[in-house]
Design a protein around this motif. Structure first.
Motif, short mmCIF file in Angstrom:
data_model
loop_
_atom_site.label_atom_id
_atom_site.label_comp_id
_atom_site.label_asym_id
_atom_site.label_seq_id
_atom_site.Cartn_x
_atom_site.Cartn_y
_atom_site.Cartn_z
N THR A 156 -2.37 6.52 2.29
CA THR A 156 -2.39 5.06 2.11
C THR A 156 -3.77 4.49 2.43
OG1 THR A 156 -1.42 4.81 4.32
CG2 THR A 156 0.10 4.82 2.45
N ASN A 157 -3.83 3.23 2.80
CA ASN A 157 -5.14 2.57 2.94
C ASN A 157 -5.73 2.68 4.34
OD1 ASN A 157 -3.19 0.76 4.09
ND2 ASN A 157 -4.64 -0.93 3.84
N TYR B 215 0.83 -1.20 0.00
CA TYR B 215 0.00 0.00 0.00
C TYR B 215 0.86 1.25 0.00
CZ TYR B 215 -3.21 -3.66 1.48
OH TYR B 215 -3.92 -4.84 1.56
N ILE C 151 -5.60 1.33 -2.48
CA ILE C 151 -5.39 2.78 -2.50
C ILE C 151 -6.53 3.48 -3.23
CG2 ILE C 151 -3.92 4.64 -3.37
CD1 ILE C 151 -2.81 3.22 -0.89
N ASP C 152 -6.96 2.92 -4.35
CA ASP C 152 -8.08 3.52 -5.11
C ASP C 152 -9.34 3.58 -4.26
OD1 ASP C 152 -6.44 3.86 -7.29
OD2 ASP C 152 -7.20 2.10 -8.38
N LYS D 92 -2.61 -1.18 -5.33
CA LYS D 92 -3.28 -0.10 -6.04
C LYS D 92 -4.80 -0.15 -5.83
CE LYS D 92 -3.80 2.08 -10.58
NZ LYS D 92 -5.26 2.24 -10.44
N HIS D 93 -5.36 -1.36 -5.84
CA HIS D 93 -6.79 -1.50 -5.63
C HIS D 93 -7.20 -0.89 -4.29
CE1 HIS D 93 -10.77 -3.49 -5.77
NE2 HIS D 93 -10.60 -3.61 -4.46
N MET E 29 2.31 1.74 -3.63
CA MET E 29 1.31 2.11 -4.63
C MET E 29 0.54 3.38 -4.27
SD MET E 29 2.08 -0.02 -6.81
CE MET E 29 0.89 0.51 -8.03
N SER E 30 0.90 4.01 -3.16
CA SER E 30 0.29 5.30 -2.83
C SER E 30 0.61 6.33 -3.91
CB SER E 30 0.82 5.79 -1.48
OG SER E 30 0.47 7.14 -1.28
N ARG E 31 -0.32 7.20 -4.15
CA ARG E 31 -0.14 8.23 -5.17
C ARG E 31 0.91 9.27 -4.76
NH1 ARG E 31 -6.64 8.93 -6.67
NH2 ARG E 31 -6.96 6.70 -7.13
N PHE F 208 1.42 -5.62 -6.53
CA PHE F 208 1.25 -4.19 -6.76
C PHE F 208 -0.18 -3.87 -7.19
CE2 PHE F 208 5.62 -5.49 -7.60
CZ PHE F 208 6.27 -4.76 -6.62
N GLU F 209 -0.80 -4.79 -7.88
CA GLU F 209 -2.21 -4.63 -8.26
C GLU F 209 -3.10 -4.58 -7.02
OE1 GLU F 209 -5.50 -7.68 -10.04
OE2 GLU F 209 -3.65 -7.50 -11.21
#
Length: 374
Positions: free
Chosen positions: A320-321, A212, A297-298, A294-295, A215-217, A290-291
């Protein structure tokens, strides 16, 4: 013999299909009862991991992580870290990993430096102290250590004439993300790493939620950069799609001697090590790890947008999440009857900080349901 193998494969396919159907039905049942954003390990494993476990279930393997699935997973992790010389070891869970790595890396007279809010300082039931090492706490800055304060600690320790009567700082512990869901920037981690190397302190990064963080923005670090800046870190599986398990990475042939023996002494060595190997092999196939990150995080970003829309009081802005809200105590009873969350801490006499967490299993529909509840 071929007919027998074909029959076994067919039965396994049916079992996987049935497990998936049951899982979907169970998830629907749970969702009808109460939403759950309690943590990122509140469900089982990602379906692709369960499928691989079922497919490999009847393949005999050597124990204790010496199997072909662990070997395959290690090759893929080395490639992802761009670190062919890395040594990798699979352990059962986060607390066990922190305890084993720290205990195996320190001398009996040494302690581990960490932020006051670090997981090992607050939420591991004294696991580090249990094995004879003190957690040497420094101030927390949104969950992070400050390189300048670490340098000051080492200067004061080395300049103290009584230092031989004190616990010696022997390594540094950080987490990514931190306990508050915040992230070290590349500049911050580079500065901290430089101080650690100047004073001969191994830098240990707890990566229980590493997927997480990466993959954070807002993340400006890559996995190979983490491997370069840290002396040991682990890739969390338990909180990032696996049933259980963490992958410890020693990037530069620096694994402590007899690490397997030390892990066994701590009860962190799994006889059926294949269970961990199969899962990490699947996680690092076709970018699944990583998928998953990202999920989550989205979904967390969708949640943040809802919090802003509803005018909720946010305790800390996190990329993050993990998301934190300040809620009136009078609202908690109603909220807790509809959605599962985590208590974090008391904010004042009439308010409480609560945490919502997303994962691979969180759906946009569930987030939308949370919007209606709020």
């Amino acid at each position: 013999m071929n007919a027998l193998k074909a029959g076994v494969r067919e039965r396994l396919k049916r079992l996987v299909a049935q497990a998936k159907t049951n899982g979907e039905n169970n998830l629907l049942f749970v969702n009808k009862q109460k939403l759950s954003f309690e943590n990122d390990y509140n469900v089982g494993a990602h379906p692709k991991l369960l499928q691989r476990l079922a497919e490999t279930n009847l393949v005999p393997q050597t124990g204790y992580g010496l199997d072909e699935f662990c070997a395959a997973a290690k090759r893929k992790i080395k490639a992802a870290c761009d670190c062919p010389e890395a040594e990798i070891f699979f352990l059962t869970g986060g607390t066990q990993t922190n305890q084993v790595v720290i205990d195996a890396s320190l001398q009996r007279y040494e302690g581990v430096v960490a932020a006051q809010t670090a997981h090992i300082a607050l939420h591991e039931a004294g696991a580090i102290e249990f094995c004879g090492h003190k957690v040497l706490e420094l101030p927390s800055h949104d969950g992070k250590l400050c390189a300048a304060e670490l340098k000051d600690l080492m200067e004061r320790f080395n300049g103290d004439d009584s230092c031989e009567h004190m616990v010696h700082p022997g390594m540094v512990y950080i987490s990514f993300p931190t306990e508050f869901g915040t992230l070290y920037s590349k500049a911050e981690l580079t500065e901290l790493s430089a101080v650690c190397r100047a004073y001969g302190l191994p830098l240990f990064l707890d990566g229980a939620r590493l997927g997480y963080g990466l993959m954070s923005r807002e993340c400006d670090l890559t996995l190979p950069e983490l491997a370069e800046l840290c002396d040991v870190f682990y890739i969390g599986g338990t909180k990032v799609g696996a049933l259980c398990g963490e992958a410890v990475v020693f990037p530069r042939w620096n694994m402590p001697k007899h690490f397997l023996t030390r892990a066994k002494q701590h009860g962190a060595l799994l006889a059926k090590g294949r269970v961990l190997g199969v899962q990490f092999d699947a996680l690092f196939t076709d970018g699944l790890y990583f998928e998953i990150g990202k999920h989550a995080i989205d979904r967390a970003e969708e949640m943040k947008a809802i919090f802003r829309e509803k005018g909720c009081r946010v305790w800390k802005e996190t990329p993050t999440n993990q998301q934190f809200l300040i809620v009136e105590d009078s609202e908690l009873k109603r909220l807790s009857s509809l959605v599962a969350y985590s208590f974090w801490e008391k904010y004042d006499e009439t308010h409480t900080v609560i945490r919502f967490v997303t994962s691979w299993a969180t759906t946009s529909e569930q987030v939308a349901q949370l919007r209606s509840i709020l």
